[in-house]
Design a protein around this motif. Structure first.
Motif, PDB file in Angstrom:
ATOM      1  N   GLU A 327       5.889  -3.275 -10.051  1.00 27.59           N
ATOM      2  CA  GLU A 327       6.763  -2.591  -9.085  1.00 27.59           C
ATOM      3  C   GLU A 327       8.041  -3.394  -8.844  1.00 27.59           C
ATOM      4  N   ALA A 331      11.962  -2.198 -10.056  1.00 25.01           N
ATOM      5  CA  ALA A 331      13.047  -2.179  -9.065  1.00 25.01           C
ATOM      6  C   ALA A 331      14.192  -3.106  -9.477  1.00 25.01           C
ATOM      7  N   ASP A 512      14.156  -0.352   3.157  1.00 20.29           N
ATOM      8  CA  ASP A 512      13.055  -0.423   2.200  1.00 20.29           C
ATOM      9  C   ASP A 512      12.645  -1.878   1.976  1.00 20.29           C
ATOM     10  N   ARG A 578      14.075   3.699  -6.538  1.00 21.01           N
ATOM     11  CA  ARG A 578      13.095   4.168  -5.546  1.00 21.01           C
ATOM     12  C   ARG A 578      13.653   5.423  -4.869  1.00 21.01           C
TER      13      ARG A 578
END
Length: 676
Positions: A327, A331, A512, A578
């Protein structure tokens, strides 16, 4: 000409040896101490494999507690700090005698004894709650280990991080007299020492957990890639593919340093490994020394932000956020591509503006020969990425990749290691483990202090209140703090400190969480290319034989995209992938266009338009308008920004079109004058 050994090619041994001579901060150990380092290096790797692959469960032998495993790793690596790193730091490039003073031998022996004591009492530490109420002898041991960790941090990380660790580790004891938002409930010296050493939230906390469970394998892989010639392969491949184009050597630096930096995790190592080849080549085709040094500094700095490996910090981030490493990698791909694309476009614009040429073809290696010779490096990297992203085997993937790499390397008659090279590889692993373990143990004290004082929870609310709940002000505070800490601390140390202090406040503001942590990582890296410190640029200046401060300023301009991108992706996470796919595509596409415009404005040459200089004030006005247009195009829309993305794009077009028209008009007028 022999294409297998082209003039422009560099061997694995040359790349590694040049870097090691340039960056050595260690003693040149005598044979006895050398054997200790070798045994500790092998032992730490084997113990890591034993735990990560669950060997104990498979064959029915002893399965250590997690804390016992951590104590064992510390017991093998921390003593080496006192053998490898002298009490007083030595100048880069110099080598200290192999004689280890008696006090360093005593410190190493004491660290081993303490670690053995902790391992022997592993069950009691957990079951009897030594974290809060240890026996008297254990209390004394905790105090001594506290001091040992601080000294190990000073030697490996430097005085700045040492002082921060000292201040924070004693803070809970005097929290009742601390000023303002730092004031809290004081604890005793005994409780602090026990919490730091026996608890699972300090020395044995997130930094050590990430190191022992994730980072170790990737460090081994990175060192193996360097010693088997991975760095030389990517450098030669870059020369083969890009060396002939305008500004070719500078574009080579981007490609090679980006890949090497991702593996090594060290800006300075990266500069001194690839820079010794790329900087002279850049100067040869006409780049100024300051510009060449700036290019290499920016390319090497960005490598630490580039997937798939990204150095140690990304693994710490994954552990801290309790998300998969995959993840984090996904990103990080988007902003790192924007950064390198911006660097590439600036170099291309500069080369076009000043008529820079590439290197002669006869001096460049042939791409097919390079790939044929080192195809397995690409294979192993693809294998690693598949295991990370598809199979989700983050802890085990680097060991499989390393084993595959070493097996193929030994099958190859040309690249096969001898006994000496294999021992050098193990020593390189040991030195890297030692340095990182010393730093991370110290950073654990900072996190432990904030946990013990209870400030880990309340500090976020205090910072939000201090900023008046203004997200932009809070981001500026976070960026400034990250930059300052990045000056005196390693990237990992600075990131961890901010992750437990500023990070929660930013997330509490509605941002985020992955975007916030990447924001902190990026701003912690910026000090490497920003004067007055700019240690990445200063290292490149030594290779380029240029003025350090001018090289730093050049690096700051070349890497300008890195100052904007973190703010953009933290305000709209679509810029780190995202969000809805269409939103991600539109946001990233607009950012790419914005990068082209910003690069053109900074370098005075826009692709498809031409030079934007030599037209008097009109040239400067058009460049400023183009810069504003590029920034607006990159700026992602959303609730926090206050404008929709389409609105920002329209404004960007309205500002950018006049800049292009003015450039066209200026060129036309200039042509008339020349003809007249």
């Amino acid at each position: 000409m022999n294409t297998s050994e082209p003039k422009g090619a560099v061997t694995a041994e040359e790349a590694v040896d040049k870097a090691e001579v340039s960056i050595s901060r260690h003693r040149h150990l005598s044979r006895f101490w050398w054997m200790w380092l070798l045994c500790a290096s092998i032992g730490s790797v084997l113990v890591s494999i034993y735990v990560i692959f669950g060997v104990g469960n498979r064959i029915g032998t002893y399965v250590p507690l997690e804390t016992e495993y951590f104590y064992l790793m510390l017991g093998m690596l921390l003593p080496l700090v006192f053998l490898l790193f002298p009490f007083k730091s030595i100048a880069p490039g110099s080598i200290e005698s192999g004689d280890v003073p008696w006090y360093d031998v005593a410190l190493a022996g004491l660290t081993v004894a303490l670690s053995v004591y902790f391992i022997m009492h592993g069950n009691e530490i957990l079951q009897d709650g030594w974290e809060f109420l240890p026996p008297v002898p254990a209390n004394y041991c905790a105090f001594v280990m506290w001091a040992v960790v601080l000294e190990a941090t000073r030697r490996t990380g430097g005085m700045a991080i040492f002082l921060i660790c000292v201040v924070f580790s004693v803070y809970p004891i005097y929290a009742d007299i601390a000023p303002g938002i730092l004031q809290g409930q004081a604890v005793s010296w005994e409780l602090a020492g026990a919490f730091y050493i026996y608890g699972t939230e300090s020395v044995l906390g997130i930094p050590m957990r990430a190191f022992a469970n994730l980072v170790v394998g990737f460090l081994v892989f990175g060192v193996a890639l360097q010693y088997t010639g991975g760095g030389a392969f990517f450098l030669n491949l870059a020369f083969a593919l890009l060396g002939k184009f305008r500004g070719g050597p500078a574009k080579v630096a981007i490609f090679a340093s980006g890949l090497m930096g991702s593996m090594s995790g060290s800006v300075i190592t990266n500069v001194l490994t690839t820079g010794v080849m790329t900087i002279p080549a850049m100067k040869r085709v006409g780049f100024r020394g300051t510009y060449a040094g700036g290019v290499e500094a920016c390319a090497s700095t960005g490598g630490v932000l580039m997937p798939p490996v990204m150095g140690a910090t990304a693994f710490v981030m994954a552990t801290f956020l309790e998300v998969s490493y995959a993840e984090i990698v996904i990103a990080a791909i988007f902003p790192s591509l924007l950064y390198y694309f911006g660097l590439f476009m600036q170099i291309d614009a500069y080369s076009a503006r000043y008529g820079m040429k590439g290197l002669p073809l006869i001096e460049l290696p042939k791409a097919w020969d390079v790939i044929k010779d080192g195809w397995y490096f690409v294979f192993v990297l693809v294998m690693l990425v598949v295991m990370l992203l598809h199979m989700q085997r983050e802890a085990q993937a680097p060991y499989y990749a390393t084993a595959t790499l070493l097996i193929i390397n030994q099958i190859s008659a040309k690249h096969r290691w001898g006994r000496a090279r294999f021992l050098e590889f193990l020593m390189g692993v040991g030195r890297l483990f030692t340095e990182l373990a010393g730093i991370l143990a110290g950073v654990g004290l900072i996190i432990g202090a904030l946990m013990l004082s209870g400030k880990i929870g309340s500090l976020a609310y205090d910072l939000v209140a201090l900023a008046g709940e203004n997200v932009f002000l809070l981001l500026l505070m976070g960026a400034a703090t990250s930059f300052v800490l990045g000056i005196g601390m390693t990237v990992t140390a600075a990131y961890l400190f901010l992750a437990v202090t500023v990070g929660p406040a930013l997330i509490h503001s509605g941002l985020d969480k992955i975007a916030v942590h990447l924001f902190l990582l990026y701003w912690g890296m910026i000090s490497f290319i920003t004067p007055p410190v700019a240690i990445g640029a200063f290292a490149a200046a030594t290779v380029a034989q240029s003025n350090p401060m001018k090289t730093g300023l050049e690096a700051m301009r070349l890497g300008s995209i890195i100052y904007f991108v973190p703010f953009f992706f933290v305000l709209n996470p679509a810029l780190i992938g995202r969000g809805e796919p269409l939103d991600v595509i539109v946001t990233f596409g607009a950012a790419v266009i914005g990068v082209v415009l910003v690069a053109g404005a900074l370098q005075g040459y826009l692709v498809g338009v031409g030079r934007m200089t030599a037209y008097g004030p009109m040239g400067w006005i058009s460049r400023l308008l183009l810069l504003a247009s590029g920034i607006l195009m990159m700026l992602p829309g959303g609730d926090l920004v206050g404008y929709e993305h389409s609105t920002l794009n329209l404004i960007a077009v309205a500002v950018g079109v006049p800049a292009i028209v003015m450039t066209w008009y200026g060129r036309r007028q200039s042509s008339r004058v020349e003809r007249g």
